[in-house]
Design a protein around this motif. Structure first.
Motif, mmCIF file in Angstrom:
data_model
loop_
_atom_site.group_PDB
_atom_site.id
_atom_site.type_symbol
_atom_site.label_atom_id
_atom_site.label_comp_id
_atom_site.label_asym_id
_atom_site.label_seq_id
_atom_site.Cartn_x
_atom_site.Cartn_y
_atom_site.Cartn_z
ATOM 1 N N UNK A 1 9.954 4.369 0.461
ATOM 2 C CA UNK A 1 9.275 3.602 1.499
ATOM 3 C C UNK A 1 8.773 2.305 0.879
ATOM 4 N N UNK A 2 8.959 1.204 1.597
ATOM 5 C CA UNK A 2 8.456 -0.087 1.153
ATOM 6 C C UNK A 2 7.580 -0.655 2.256
ATOM 7 N N UNK A 3 6.568 -1.380 1.859
ATOM 8 C CA UNK A 3 5.651 -1.971 2.826
ATOM 9 C C UNK A 3 5.526 -3.456 2.518
ATOM 10 N N UNK A 4 5.502 -4.254 3.573
ATOM 11 C CA UNK A 4 5.278 -5.688 3.446
ATOM 12 C C UNK A 4 3.899 -5.956 4.025
ATOM 13 N N UNK A 5 3.017 -6.480 3.198
ATOM 14 C CA UNK A 5 1.646 -6.780 3.614
ATOM 15 C C UNK A 5 1.543 -8.290 3.786
ATOM 16 N N UNK A 6 1.117 -8.704 4.983
ATOM 17 C CA UNK A 6 0.937 -10.128 5.267
ATOM 18 C C UNK A 6 -0.557 -10.355 5.460
ATOM 19 N N UNK A 7 -1.135 -11.102 4.539
ATOM 20 C CA UNK A 7 -2.573 -11.374 4.579
ATOM 21 C C UNK A 7 -2.881 -12.401 5.672
ATOM 22 N N UNK A 8 -4.157 -12.519 6.020
ATOM 23 C CA UNK A 8 -4.578 -13.507 7.014
ATOM 24 C C UNK A 8 -4.189 -14.916 6.582
ATOM 25 N N UNK A 9 -4.170 -15.134 5.279
ATOM 26 C CA UNK A 9 -3.806 -16.447 4.749
ATOM 27 C C UNK A 9 -2.315 -16.741 4.923
ATOM 28 N N UNK A 10 -1.533 -15.735 5.297
ATOM 29 C CA UNK A 10 -0.097 -15.917 5.481
ATOM 30 C C UNK A 10 0.725 -15.471 4.291
ATOM 31 N N UNK A 11 0.064 -15.165 3.190
ATOM 32 C CA UNK A 11 0.774 -14.714 1.983
ATOM 33 C C UNK A 11 1.379 -13.337 2.234
ATOM 34 N N UNK A 12 2.649 -13.191 1.866
ATOM 35 C CA UNK A 12 3.339 -11.909 2.051
ATOM 36 C C UNK A 12 3.663 -11.304 0.687
ATOM 37 N N UNK A 13 3.521 -9.988 0.627
ATOM 38 C CA UNK A 13 3.909 -9.279 -0.593
ATOM 39 C C UNK A 13 4.552 -7.959 -0.205
ATOM 40 N N UNK A 14 5.517 -7.553 -1.002
ATOM 41 C CA UNK A 14 6.164 -6.258 -0.794
ATOM 42 C C UNK A 14 5.608 -5.298 -1.828
ATOM 43 N N UNK A 15 5.406 -4.054 -1.424
ATOM 44 C CA UNK A 15 4.866 -3.071 -2.345
ATOM 45 C C UNK A 15 5.439 -1.695 -2.029
ATOM 46 N N UNK A 16 5.196 -0.776 -2.943
ATOM 47 C CA UNK A 16 5.701 0.588 -2.827
ATOM 48 C C UNK A 16 4.502 1.527 -2.738
ATOM 49 N N UNK A 17 4.262 2.143 -1.576
ATOM 50 C CA UNK A 17 3.076 2.990 -1.407
ATOM 51 C C UNK A 17 2.986 4.146 -2.400
ATOM 52 N N UNK A 18 4.115 4.634 -2.893
ATOM 53 C CA UNK A 18 4.095 5.773 -3.816
ATOM 54 C C UNK A 18 3.464 5.428 -5.155
ATOM 55 N N UNK A 19 3.473 4.148 -5.531
ATOM 56 C CA UNK A 19 2.949 3.763 -6.846
ATOM 57 C C UNK A 19 1.818 2.747 -6.800
ATOM 58 N N UNK A 20 1.524 2.187 -5.615
ATOM 59 C CA UNK A 20 0.501 1.148 -5.494
ATOM 60 C C UNK A 20 -0.580 1.628 -4.521
ATOM 61 N N UNK A 21 -1.782 1.871 -5.025
ATOM 62 C CA UNK A 21 -2.860 2.399 -4.182
ATOM 63 C C UNK A 21 -3.366 1.378 -3.163
ATOM 64 N N UNK A 22 -3.100 0.086 -3.367
ATOM 65 C CA UNK A 22 -3.523 -0.936 -2.403
ATOM 66 C C UNK A 22 -2.465 -1.162 -1.320
ATOM 67 N N UNK A 23 -1.402 -0.415 -1.374
ATOM 68 C CA UNK A 23 -0.277 -0.594 -0.448
ATOM 69 C C UNK A 23 -0.392 0.395 0.715
ATOM 70 N N UNK A 24 -1.390 0.156 1.572
ATOM 71 C CA UNK A 24 -1.626 1.037 2.710
ATOM 72 C C UNK A 24 -1.214 0.346 4.000
ATOM 73 N N UNK A 25 -1.083 1.124 5.059
ATOM 74 C CA UNK A 25 -0.691 0.555 6.360
ATOM 75 C C UNK A 25 -1.765 -0.367 6.905
ATOM 76 N N UNK A 26 -3.012 -0.219 6.451
ATOM 77 C CA UNK A 26 -4.089 -1.069 6.935
ATOM 78 C C UNK A 26 -4.476 -2.153 5.925
ATOM 79 N N UNK A 27 -3.651 -2.361 4.911
ATOM 80 C CA UNK A 27 -3.946 -3.378 3.885
ATOM 81 C C UNK A 27 -3.992 -4.758 4.549
ATOM 82 N N UNK A 28 -4.859 -5.617 4.036
ATOM 83 C CA UNK A 28 -4.935 -6.973 4.587
ATOM 84 C C UNK A 28 -4.904 -8.044 3.508
#
Length: 191
Positions: free
Chosen positions: A163-190
């Motif tokens: 599973x991969x997650x793309x987090x788009x911050x309010x500032x517009x910055x986008x990052x891709x992460x892997x929830x299995x190994x990154x604790x900040x990679x949640x569905x509610x990450x901002x």
């Protein structure tokens, strides 16, 4: 007169050939599932990278043109059907014939699912950037959001790993992460 020495013809016997084919068949049976898994993992990475590129293209076009740019699913709220990046020239909040299309991504393979949080889960779903590059909502608020792309042919720990997650911050910055190994990679990450 001496007889010429007998020569043995070089080559494989039928038994040697059958053993070789049997070994090759066993190796193929063992390797084929691993190859399919490798291929699908590679496609997952490619789909994630394509989505991040689309997000960055939308943000870049918004800043370059001084107008809102949007990323929308190809059909309704189904991100798995593909997506389109466009500059919202008529400020309607929807893709119209007068809008400038930047990128169109075809549908993902049937063994992938793509789901969004925030404005990416609304009906109709969207990701919008203003002229300053900030992620915005249609009501002019800031809109941090996430997108999740996962293999739907797996379950349990294997699904979490793929599973991969793309987090788009309010500032517009986008990052891709892997929830299995990154604790900040949640569905509610901002961030």
């Amino acid at each position: 007169m001496n007889a010429p020495p007998s020569r043995r013809l070089a080559g494989f016997t039928l038994i040697e050939l059958m053993v070789t084919v049997a070994i090759a068949a066993v190796l193929l049976v063992v390797a084929a599932p691993s190859f399919v898994n490798f291929q699908r993992n590679s496609e997952l990475t490619s789909a994630t990278n394509s989505f991040v590129a689309a997000v960055n293209a939308a943000r870049g076009e918004a800043m370059k043109r001084g107008m809102n740019a949007m990323l929308v699913p190809a059909t309704g709220a189904d991100w798995s059907s593909g997506w389109t990046v466009f500059v919202d020239q008529d400020r309607s909040g929807t893709l119209n014939t007068g809008d400038f299309t930047v990128i169109q991504q075809p549908a993902l393979a049937s063994y992938f699912s793509a789901t969004g949080q925030g404005t990416a889960s609304e009906t109709p779903a969207y990701i919008m950037f203003d002229a300053s590059g900030y992620a915005k909502t249609k009501t002019a608020g800031f809109g941090a959001l996430t997108m999740t792309i996962a293999r739907n042919d797996l379950s349990g720990a294997a699904l979490s790993e793929q599973t991969r997650r793309i987090v788009i911050a309010k500032s517009g910055r986008a990052r891709a992460c892997k929830p299995a190994t990154d604790t900040t990679c949640t569905a509610s990450a901002d961030e």
